[in-house]
Enzyme design. Sequence first.
Site, PDB file in Angstrom:
ATOM      1  CG  HIS A  75      21.719  31.620  46.171  1.00  0.00           C
ATOM      2  ND1 HIS A  75      22.890  31.809  46.868  1.00  0.00           N
ATOM      3  CD2 HIS A  75      22.023  30.810  45.127  1.00  0.00           C
ATOM      4  CE1 HIS A  75      23.860  31.141  46.261  1.00  0.00           C
ATOM      5  NE2 HIS A  75      23.363  30.526  45.202  1.00  0.00           N
ATOM      6  CG  ASP A 121      25.348  28.788  42.452  1.00  0.00           C
ATOM      7  OD1 ASP A 121      24.794  29.029  43.546  1.00  0.00           O
ATOM      8  OD2 ASP A 121      26.519  28.362  42.367  1.00  0.00           O
TER       9      ASP A 121
END
Length: 147
Positions: A75, A121
Site C-alpha cells: 500500500h 486502498d
Amino acid sequence: MNPAHLLVLAAVCVSLLGAAIVPPQPLNLYQFNNMIQCANHGNRPTWHYAHYGCYCGKGGGGTAVDELDRCCQTHDNCYGEAEKLPKCSPYYKTYKYDCSEGKLTCKDAPGSCERSVCDCDRVAANCFAGAPYNNDNFFISFKENCQ
C-alpha cells in the site's frame, strides 16, 4: 458591549485562529477506513492496523514481519506510485467507490489520480481481510524489529 459578550466573542476568535493554523486532516483516510471495514465485514477495528509491524501506520521501513505487514508495504509503495501522477496527493485525494456485500468497486476514471488512490486502498483493504493477524506484531519496536 456586555463583558460576558466580549468574553464569548474573544473565545470564538481565538478558536477560529487556532483552527486556521491546524493542518487539514487526510480525508482519504476516512474512506480507507470504510473500505477496510467493508472488506473485513467489520470483524476487526481499523485502529488495529495503525501500528502493526514495520509498515502499517505512518512511515515504514525494513523487512515486513508477515503477510499483513506486506499488505501495508505494498500500500505504501502504491501511494508512492500514485504521487507521481500530476497533482496527486494520496492522503488527501478523495474518490468514488461502492461497497456491496464486502466487494469494493472503484468508480473514477481509469488512469486518474482518484482511481489510482482508490485502487491502492481497495487492494490493501482486500489484502488486510485475507491476511492473518498476529497480536505479537501490534506495536512492535521499530528500532528492534524493522532495521
